[in-house]
Enzyme design. Structure first.
Site, PDB file in Angstrom:
ATOM      1  N   ASP A   2       0.925  -1.061  -0.039  1.00  0.00           N
ATOM      2  CA  ASP A   2       0.086  -0.007  -0.018  1.00  0.00           C
ATOM      3  C   ASP A   2       1.076   1.298  -0.052  1.00  0.00           C
ATOM      4  O   ASP A   2       1.852   1.551   1.065  1.00  0.00           O
ATOM      5  CB  ASP A   2      -1.086  -0.141   1.230  1.00  0.00           C
ATOM      6  CG  ASP A   2      -1.471   1.306   1.611  1.00  0.00           C
ATOM      7  OD1 ASP A   2      -1.647   1.973   0.453  1.00  0.00           O
ATOM      8  OD2 ASP A   2      -2.021   1.746   2.895  1.00  0.00           O
TER       9      ASP A   2
ATOM     10  N   GLU B 219      -3.648   4.497  -2.601  1.00  0.00           N
ATOM     11  CA  GLU B 219      -4.108   3.966  -1.223  1.00  0.00           C
ATOM     12  C   GLU B 219      -5.519   4.154  -1.098  1.00  0.00           C
ATOM     13  O   GLU B 219      -6.168   3.140  -0.658  1.00  0.00           O
ATOM     14  CB  GLU B 219      -3.112   4.890  -0.276  1.00  0.00           C
ATOM     15  CG  GLU B 219      -3.390   4.506   1.174  1.00  0.00           C
ATOM     16  CD  GLU B 219      -2.781   5.011   2.460  1.00  0.00           C
ATOM     17  OE1 GLU B 219      -2.521   4.360   3.258  1.00  0.00           O
ATOM     18  OE2 GLU B 219      -2.378   6.336   2.172  1.00  0.00           O
ATOM     19  N   GLU B 220      -5.952   5.150  -1.470  1.00  0.00           N
ATOM     20  CA  GLU B 220      -7.514   5.322  -1.108  1.00  0.00           C
ATOM     21  C   GLU B 220      -8.167   4.511  -2.183  1.00  0.00           C
ATOM     22  O   GLU B 220      -9.304   4.165  -1.682  1.00  0.00           O
ATOM     23  CB  GLU B 220      -7.737   6.887  -1.520  1.00  0.00           C
ATOM     24  CG  GLU B 220      -7.236   7.932  -0.808  1.00  0.00           C
ATOM     25  CD  GLU B 220      -5.855   8.390  -1.005  1.00  0.00           C
ATOM     26  OE1 GLU B 220      -5.208   9.252  -0.328  1.00  0.00           O
ATOM     27  OE2 GLU B 220      -5.270   7.980  -2.026  1.00  0.00           O
TER      28      GLU B 220
END
Length: 561
Positions: A333, A351-352
């Site tokens: 991540d 990441e989001e």
């Protein structure tokens, strides 16, 4: 219920935790946290014992009428005369209770006073207020306005500044075939109210400089996320410097509701799909997920210039994705220091997007303090619920995902995700220094390092890519070399995804073959990178790229690569 209250307060109110933490060092056990955090939070709290004014505004009443000093002996005495009884001499009567007792205010708890009994006069606790508000939402027909009103009822300090525009837009634009808002809100409220039943132990905070793991059920996670949606966690609505949770990410969904944008609409589609899945008996997940903060002390940091490991195997893929083609591997991540980054705001990069596909990851924001340079967060067992397409401004929710990944003995999906945060460079030239290269090597190594108790043959490869090379302005060639070096010391192979960049994939594959062919050690490559930093600082306008520089130092011209 009493067990729940201690647990709820431990991760909701958390008063005094920062003061106690230094004394408790790294003790993360529930009893320590409970003792430190068990302070009540009430709605409509007042200052018990700080005022002698009665509820009707009149002067305080005495419990008994006070006798006159001249009546103390039952007879009048002349001025200056002394009352005498046995061996006691004195003038007048000394005040004592109960004759001089002032009537007390009603007994109830507040932040300065802990009351360990149930009192019928107690001010309504925060949880009691939440229960009352969410039970109203359980009736079918709840609107966005009802949700807004409920959330603002127990968050009165934000009643004027919280916006729910994104939520209103979602209900207006999403078809009822996909979105039965009122029905789903009812189920979500019911799930959130199961908190006393599902969470009966204090949840420890994953603090900096302490390695610790938390394992919880997927049902517990869904309940916590339902509470995050309804913004029930007090003291988590700000991260300004010096605030109680200034070193933690936000967890309440209020920030997401305020962002009116196409990206937010797509996020809400994915999140409501998740909640619809976990509130249906037929699709409710039944496994476990582990969140582990890993901290490596300075005594275990590698001396990079002395490492003798050769490069491990590398597979470069111009197509495919870490979460799909990297299935079964340790998946990187590209994290923010505050895990989840802008998932509850405007963020929509690697990441989001991963946190939206796997919303169970969001619960890490409840208890994970900002990552330090020698730390990572590893999540084992998260389930994927949504397929998505696009990136950043082009992101969209695509369809439901059925996760058929097998589970281990603990009923966790065979899915390991490691959050490691790269440095952000306002000036890209800053990354070509020994200090910053060492920092990135350490961070990658912390994330890649295998469990020392598990043999190498039982350690999966790392699935990664251009870590820190987007908005953080990292150089893809340098970051690839750094990750290869960290993987070599960690004794893991690499699968590297270049996300449709075919030329980068070819260049990386050739560089790796060159390093392997010359049996380049990590220590020698580290020294070459230090030489390159000096070259770059003197010739950065005309400097060779790092691949060309290293190949020439190895006696291979760039044209021969």
């Amino acid at each position: 219920m009493k067990k729940f209250i201690s647990g709820y307060l431990a991760f909701c109110t958390n008063h005094g935790q920062a003061r106690c933490h230094s004394k408790m060092a790294c003790k993360n056990d529930s009893s320590q946290v409970k003792a430190c955090l068990n302070h009540p939070d009430v709605i409509g709290e007042s200052r018990a014992g700080s005022s002698r004014e009665t509820t009707d505004g009149s002067s305080p009443k005495r419990r008994h009428s006070q006798s006159s000093g001249n009546e103390a002996t039952g007879s009048r005495q002349k001025p200056g005369a002394e009352a005498r009884s046995g061996d006691t001499w004195g003038e007048g009567k000394l005040k004592s209770e109960p004759e001089c007792h002032m009537q007390l205010d009603k007994l109830f708890a507040n932040r300065q006073h802990t009351v360990l009994i149930d009192s019928p006069n107690a001010v309504e606790s925060r949880w009691a207020g939440i229960e009352r508000a969410l039970k109203k939402l359980m009736h079918r027909g709840a609107s966005v306005g009802d949700v807004e009103g409920a959330i603002k009822m127990y968050n009165p300090a934000h009643s004027m500044d919280w916006s729910f525009e994104a939520l209103y837009t979602y209900v207006e634009k999403i078809s009822k075939l996909e979105n039965n808002f009122s029905n789903l809100i009812s189920k979500m409220a019911k799930l959130a109210l199961k908190l006393p039943e599902l969470i009966q132990h204090p949840i420890p905070l994953l603090r900096q400089n302490c390695s610790h793991a938390i394992t919880m059920s997927q049902e517990q996670i869904s309940c916590l996320l339902a509470n995050a949606f309804f913004c029930t966690f007090p003291h988590r609505n700000t991260r300004h410097a010096g605030s109680e949770y200034g070193n933690f990410p936000t967890i309440n969904f209020s920030s997401l509701f305020a962002v009116r944008s196409p990206g937010t609409l797509e996020k809400l589609r994915a999140l409501f799909h998740y909640f619809n899945t976990v509130t249906e008996e037929a699709t409710k997940p039944i496994g476990l997920v582990t969140f582990e903060r890993i901290c490596i002390p300075p005594s275990q940091w590698p001396e990079w210039n002395k490492r003798m490991e050769n490069m491990t195997n590398l597979h470069v893929c111009s197509k495919g994705f870490i979460e799909k083609e990297g299935k079964g591997m340790l998946q990187v991540d590209f994290a923010s220091k505050f895990v989840g980054g802008g998932v509850l705001g405007r963020g929509l990069v690697q990441e989001e997007i991963r946190f939206i596909q796997c919303p169970e990851l969001i619960v890490a924001r409840l208890f994970t303090e900002k990552l330090a340079d020698n730390e990572c967060l590893k999540i084992t067992g998260a389930q994927m619920y949504s397929n998505t397409a696009g990136y950043s401004d082009n992101f969209e929710w695509h369809s439901p995902h059925t996760d058929s990944t097998e589970r281990d003995e603990w009923k966790r999906h065979y899915c390991q995700i490691v959050a490691i945060d790269a440095l952000k460079f306002d000036d890209p030239r800053q990354q070509f220094t020994e200090k910053n290269i060492k920092r990135e090597l350490l961070k990658a190594y912390v994330g890649f390092r295998k469990d020392p108790n598990i043999p190498t043959d039982y350690t999966p490869a790392v699935a990664t890519g251009n870590w820190g090379c987007g908005a953080f302005k990292g150089d893809p060639m340098l970051k690839a070399l750094i990750q290869m070096m960290a993987a070599a010391v960690a004794q893991r192979d690499l699968a590297y995804f270049t996300f449709e960049n075919k030329k980068q994939a070819e260049d990386l594959q050739r560089m790796h073959a060159l390093l392997k062919g010359h049996k380049m050690t990590v220590g020698k490559l580290y020294n070459l990178l230090q030489d390159y930093c000096k070259h770059y600082s003197h010739h950065h306008h005309k400097a060779k790229n790092v691949f060309d520089y290293i190949s020439e130092k190895m006696g291979v011209r760039a044209s021969q690569l």
